[in-house]
Design a protein around this motif. Structure first.
Motif, PDB file in Angstrom:
ATOM      1  N   GLY A 174       1.006  -1.188  -0.137  1.00 18.02           N
ATOM      2  CA  GLY A 174       0.166  -0.249  -0.087  1.00 18.02           C
ATOM      3  C   GLY A 174       0.787   1.257  -0.145  1.00 18.02           C
ATOM      4  O   GLY A 174       1.581   1.191   1.172  1.00 18.02           O
ATOM      5  N   LEU A 175       0.429   2.562  -1.103  1.00 17.99           N
ATOM      6  CA  LEU A 175       1.533   3.312  -0.986  1.00 17.99           C
ATOM      7  C   LEU A 175       0.267   4.620  -1.178  1.00 17.99           C
ATOM      8  O   LEU A 175       0.903   5.553  -0.336  1.00 17.99           O
ATOM      9  N   GLN A 176      -0.575   4.529  -2.530  1.00 18.65           N
ATOM     10  CA  GLN A 176      -1.590   5.634  -2.217  1.00 18.65           C
ATOM     11  C   GLN A 176      -0.545   6.866  -3.044  1.00 18.65           C
ATOM     12  O   GLN A 176      -0.958   7.127  -4.106  1.00 18.65           O
ATOM     13  N   ASP A 177       0.335   7.765  -2.149  1.00 12.22           N
ATOM     14  CA  ASP A 177       0.911   9.170  -2.953  1.00 12.22           C
ATOM     15  C   ASP A 177       1.944   9.356  -1.727  1.00 12.22           C
ATOM     16  O   ASP A 177       1.665   9.654  -0.754  1.00 12.22           O
ATOM     17  N   PHE A 178       2.662   9.848  -2.295  1.00 17.14           N
ATOM     18  CA  PHE A 178       3.731  10.176  -1.249  1.00 17.14           C
ATOM     19  C   PHE A 178       3.610  11.565  -1.123  1.00 17.14           C
ATOM     20  O   PHE A 178       5.053  12.553   0.147  1.00 17.14           O
ATOM     21  N   ASN A 179       3.025  12.498  -1.867  1.00 19.15           N
ATOM     22  CA  ASN A 179       2.539  13.966  -0.869  1.00 19.15           C
ATOM     23  C   ASN A 179       2.206  14.026   0.034  1.00 19.15           C
ATOM     24  O   ASN A 179       1.904  13.603   0.207  1.00 19.15           O
ATOM     25  N   PRO A 180       3.499  14.906   1.116  1.00 16.31           N
ATOM     26  CA  PRO A 180       3.202  14.978   2.190  1.00 16.31           C
ATOM     27  C   PRO A 180       1.892  15.717   1.904  1.00 16.31           C
ATOM     28  O   PRO A 180       1.132  15.652   3.379  1.00 16.31           O
ATOM     29  N   GLU A 181       1.318  16.873   1.873  1.00 17.30           N
ATOM     30  CA  GLU A 181      -0.010  17.226   1.944  1.00 17.30           C
ATOM     31  C   GLU A 181      -0.656  16.092   1.548  1.00 17.30           C
ATOM     32  O   GLU A 181      -2.059  15.978   2.663  1.00 17.30           O
ATOM     33  N   VAL A 182      -0.609  15.268   0.980  1.00 15.97           N
ATOM     34  CA  VAL A 182      -2.514  14.118   0.836  1.00 15.97           C
ATOM     35  C   VAL A 182      -2.008  13.339   1.305  1.00 15.97           C
ATOM     36  O   VAL A 182      -3.115  13.065   2.034  1.00 15.97           O
ATOM     37  N   GLN A 183      -0.208  13.011   2.636  1.00 18.67           N
ATOM     38  CA  GLN A 183      -0.790  11.740   3.388  1.00 18.67           C
ATOM     39  C   GLN A 183      -1.600  12.693   4.142  1.00 18.67           C
ATOM     40  O   GLN A 183      -2.257  12.196   5.303  1.00 18.67           O
ATOM     41  N   TYR A 216      -5.756   7.426  -7.206  1.00 21.09           N
ATOM     42  CA  TYR A 216      -6.260   8.614  -7.434  1.00 21.09           C
ATOM     43  C   TYR A 216      -7.202   9.491  -7.278  1.00 21.09           C
ATOM     44  O   TYR A 216      -8.204   8.972  -7.248  1.00 21.09           O
ATOM     45  N   GLY A 217      -7.111  11.141  -7.259  1.00 23.38           N
ATOM     46  CA  GLY A 217      -8.007  11.687  -6.835  1.00 23.38           C
ATOM     47  C   GLY A 217      -8.802  11.624  -5.438  1.00 23.38           C
ATOM     48  O   GLY A 217      -9.807  12.587  -4.024  1.00 23.38           O
ATOM     49  N   LEU A 218      -7.761  11.672  -4.665  1.00 27.20           N
ATOM     50  CA  LEU A 218      -7.529  12.359  -3.125  1.00 27.20           C
ATOM     51  C   LEU A 218      -7.192  13.574  -2.620  1.00 27.20           C
ATOM     52  O   LEU A 218      -6.715  13.977  -3.562  1.00 27.20           O
ATOM     53  N   PRO A 219      -7.805  14.533  -1.719  1.00 25.19           N
ATOM     54  CA  PRO A 219      -7.795  15.646  -0.833  1.00 25.19           C
ATOM     55  C   PRO A 219      -6.467  16.042  -1.794  1.00 25.19           C
ATOM     56  O   PRO A 219      -5.082  15.671  -1.658  1.00 25.19           O
ATOM     57  N   PRO A 265      -9.911  16.994  -5.859  1.00 21.31           N
ATOM     58  CA  PRO A 265     -10.145  17.974  -6.678  1.00 21.31           C
ATOM     59  C   PRO A 265     -10.978  17.628  -7.549  1.00 21.31           C
ATOM     60  O   PRO A 265     -12.369  16.431  -7.566  1.00 21.31           O
ATOM     61  N   SER A 266     -11.286  18.306  -8.730  1.00 21.56           N
ATOM     62  CA  SER A 266     -12.761  18.612  -8.843  1.00 21.56           C
ATOM     63  C   SER A 266     -12.343  17.426  -9.833  1.00 21.56           C
ATOM     64  O   SER A 266     -11.422  16.251 -10.686  1.00 21.56           O
ATOM     65  N   ALA A 267     -13.508  17.415 -11.096  1.00 21.81           N
ATOM     66  CA  ALA A 267     -14.030  16.032 -11.505  1.00 21.81           C
ATOM     67  C   ALA A 267     -12.939  16.039 -12.957  1.00 21.81           C
ATOM     68  O   ALA A 267     -12.441  15.094 -13.163  1.00 21.81           O
ATOM     69  N   ARG A 268     -12.781  17.136 -13.809  1.00 20.77           N
ATOM     70  CA  ARG A 268     -11.984  17.498 -14.736  1.00 20.77           C
ATOM     71  C   ARG A 268     -10.542  17.491 -13.881  1.00 20.77           C
ATOM     72  O   ARG A 268      -9.758  16.659 -15.106  1.00 20.77           O
TER      73      ARG A 268
END
Length: 459
Positions: A174-183, A216-219, A265-268
């Motif tokens: 499990g990883l999801q995303d490395f970005n600190p703000e997203v985490q 994908y699609g996380l805050p 993120p928005s739908a687009r």
């Protein structure tokens, strides 16, 4: 068959409705409590008459911390002692179930999921596999497909060595995303160092397939930020990648209420992230298997798809279509005989059933002939992006055009929109329709319209 994808934003927006992920057909929405332990035993008898190999799934629901995006059945606790009563009940269920299945049937597939399977201690991991081997006939390492979901925050090189020693030969990280703000926004703080240390340990120990899971699609995600994660993942070169669509359903999943809708993120923007992800992974040599999954050209999943032997079950894509699946533990789902069944959801209910000496099955569904025909069609479409109509007519006593006359107007519309092409012998999903395969499958699903509000968007 080429696995080329075509990303048509207009088509995607037009067809991006809610729909099932088709890890089963009928889906779990159709399970009912009229199907009970006695129903399950009847289908075990049918399964034994048919024979063939088995697949085992073990649900280990414990997590140290909660990830806000999670929709899994889980128990969040920092007290590791809470797992011990559950493990003892799990051992008892293994013995109860094993008594009902013919002992000469070989287990070719085994999976530990959760929750966080690596939450339990090394001793409990060893005990669980020892008990499983005591009661079931596990295939040899070169033949069996034994996999586990691993949280890199709950594992190290010693854990990975132990997992390989007790028989696991595949794992997903499990990883999801490395970005600190997203985490921070999803309450999953996980470093690159600890993630890739576990991946390298698995390579060193000889795991035959290593997969990384992304969402994908996380805050706070953007195309650029997610590309940074993808670049690091591609450099690490896992055998497989799962890139899941985050479905924000806070009305159904309490933990998702911790995520602010305005941060998503928005739908687009979400579609732009998906398009960029597909471009990067395919450019890096990964093959789009379908339904969020990518694999290297030489991976077992890719080869199985090329050979028309790919299959889909509750763990995702698989190479073992011939296995009946036995579920163990709270909320686990099995597929035995002509049925699906699910165990009770809570630890209290599970404990009560096991202590009373009862199978913990509380609901399920028995498939009729129509269900089996539609399941076969949906499985072929979702695994191979094609349907051999002549083969369906040979396998079942139906005239396809007559049996599915109500479906053809939808097929005609799909054809006009460039999603597929068809004739009286076959259906072929075109590059523009592969991302919308769930929507195409819904045309053959007699339940989907009534239950549509229960599912996430197909993209």
């Amino acid at each position: 068959m080429s696995n080329t994808l075509e990303f048509d934003i207009d088509l995607i927006q037009r067809y991006d409705n809610a729909g099932p992920r088709y890890t089963s057909y009928p889906t779990a929405v159709e399970f009912h409590e009229g199907f009970n332990a006695d129903s399950y035993k009847k289908h075990i008898a049918l399964s034994n008459r048919r024979g063939g190999p088995l697949s085992l799934y073990f649900h280990l629901p414990f997590c140290d911390t909660v990830c806000f995006y999670c929709a899994c059945n889980k128990v969040v606790t920092k007290n590791r002692a809470h797992a011990e009563p559950y493990m003892q009940n799990l051992y008892k269920e293994i013995a109860m179930q094993a008594e009902l299945f013919d002992s000469d049937r070989v287990v070719e597939q085994l999976h530990w999921g959760g929750g966080t399977p690596t939450f339990i201690s090394h001793q409990q991991m060893r005990e669980l596999m020892n008990v499983t081997r005591q009661f079931f006939n596990l295939a040899a390492d070169d033949r069996g497909e034994f996999s586990i979901e691993v949280d890199p925050r709950e594992a190290n090189a010693d854990t990975i060595a132990l997992l390989r020693e007790i028989g696991f030969n595949r794992l997903s990280l499990g990883l999801q995303d490395f970005n600190p703000e997203v985490q921070k926004a999803v309450n999953r703080i996980q470093t690159e160092a600890e993630t890739f240390a576990v991946l390298e340990a698995a390579r060193k120990e000889g795991f035959r397939s290593i997969s990384l899971d992304l969402i994908y699609g996380l805050p706070h995600q953007t195309v650029d930020s997610f590309n940074e994660t993808l670049d690091k993942v591609i450099a690490a070169s896992p055998d497989r990648l799962s890139v899941f669509n985050y479905a924000h359903l806070p009305e159904r999943f309490r933990t998702q209420r911790q995520i602010r809708t305005e941060d998503l993120p928005s739908a687009r923007d979400k579609l732009a992230i998906l398009q960029s992800t597909i471009d990067k992974l395919t450019s890096a040599g990964y093959v789009y298997i379908g339904m969020d999954h990518f694999a290297k050209p030489g991976d077992e999943l890719t080869i199985a798809q090329q050979q028309k032997q790919l299959y889909r079950n509750f763990q995702g894509y698989s190479t073992h279509a011939e296995c009946d699946l036995i579920g163990f533990g709270a909320t686990s789902i099995g597929m035995v005989g002509d049925s699906y069944s699910q165990n009770v959801r809570t630890l209290v209910e599970y404990d009560s059933a096991i202590q009373a000496g009862n199978l913990p099955v509380f609901r399920g569904v028995e498939l009729d002939q129509d269900d089996k025909i539609r399941r076969d069609i949906i499985s072929q479409l979702i695994c191979h992006f094609a349907l051999d109509i002549a083969e369906i007519e040979r396998r079942y006593p139906i005239d396809f055009a007559e049996y599915f006359h109500a479906v053809f107007p939808q097929l005609e519309q799909f054809a006009r929109d460039g999603l597929l092409q068809y004739n009286w012998e076959q259906i072929e999903v075109l590059p523009g329709g592969r991302l919308l395969i769930r929507h195409i499958c819904m045309a053959f699903d007699k339940y989907s319209q009534a239950a549509q509000q229960r599912f996430s968007k197909v993209i």
